[in-house]
Design an enzyme around this catalytic site. Sequence first.
Site, mmCIF file in Angstrom:
data_model
loop_
_atom_site.group_PDB
_atom_site.id
_atom_site.type_symbol
_atom_site.label_atom_id
_atom_site.label_comp_id
_atom_site.label_asym_id
_atom_site.label_seq_id
_atom_site.Cartn_x
_atom_site.Cartn_y
_atom_site.Cartn_z
ATOM 1 C CB VAL A 61 6.861 6.417 -3.649
ATOM 2 C CG1 VAL A 61 8.055 7.431 -3.707
ATOM 3 C CG2 VAL A 61 5.779 6.972 -2.914
ATOM 4 C CE1 TYR A 62 1.531 6.055 -2.562
ATOM 5 C CE2 TYR A 62 -0.293 6.182 -4.082
ATOM 6 C CZ TYR A 62 0.223 6.661 -2.770
ATOM 7 O OH TYR A 62 -0.607 7.644 -2.047
ATOM 8 C CB SER A 63 3.952 -0.890 -6.247
ATOM 9 O OG SER A 63 3.142 -1.404 -5.376
#
Length: 344
Positions: A61-63
């Site tokens: 989900v990071y970026s």
Amino acid sequence: MEYRRLGASGLLVPALSFGAGTFGGRGELFSAWGDTDAEQARRLVDISLEAGVTMFDTADVYSDGASEEVLGAAIKGRRDQLLISTKASLPTGPSPTQAGSGRARLIGAVEASLRRLGTDYLDLFQLHAFDAGTPVEEVVAALDDLVRAGKIRYLGASNFAGWQLMKSLAAADKHGLTRYVAHQVYYSLVGRDYEWELMPLGQDQGVGAVVWSPLGWGRLTGKIRRGQPLPAGSRLHQTAEAGPPVDDEKLYDVVDVLDELAAETGKTVPQIALNWLLRRPTVATVIVGARNEDQLRQNLGAVGWELTADQVARLDKAGATTPPYPYYPYYRLPDFARLNPPAV
């Protein structure tokens, strides 16, 4: 760099790991963290490896996956020199198939992470959150299949409550499946809830802490003090509501002591805050992030020295809070503490 076993496992991890949440810069939250591209990331990886920081942590989900992509590009050609830690379970899109820890979701998430990272295995894979809608037996069985397939080497969880982690461990034990050896948790001088239940559980069950946001969501950088406005460049302006809550007066009390110790030791406020964490029970590795080389090098200065027992006691006192029921008797009442002493 000191290396420690991750829980009850044979995996050695560095005392400090690098968090790639600043890589990519997509979306409102993560763009406020940083927008490091592949070339910049490669330089940060260079510095990390030179210092012995061999584990790099990210998540799908990071970026929107860009963090994994940038990290994959930055480590290309040196996969055997480092450890990759990533996470899945949080929603990555609007579809029901893009969230949770069901078998199909986990298999798809791992395959997608492997593609973005440019590797055929993950050293550590963690569930980013507990999925209450999926039976834990299905979750641990799917993860065990991925381990047996060689796509994951070690398993962990992140942000689980005590009963959720214990239920998962019990299910794995009952069916002879791979156990979690890591729990990625929020823990800092201004956020010590981890000590009440999860730390004793980790000690008892051989689950090592992988600490995220060790500087209290940017509050222990040395730039935030009593009676002063937030600095112009602080990410708290944009992200405070997404992070763990911190009582302002407690924060200022802790920073006052950190300032005193900085004067005594010649170290910076964040270096002292990180060093304190590295002494805590069950802590295997502390994740540090950096948007540039200067930040990274300063964080690396948290190792190679130790606070005195008196200095640690002063920090403990400044950051102490009374736990809620049923934990507080074991911290405050001698008879309870004799029967079941706190992990700290």
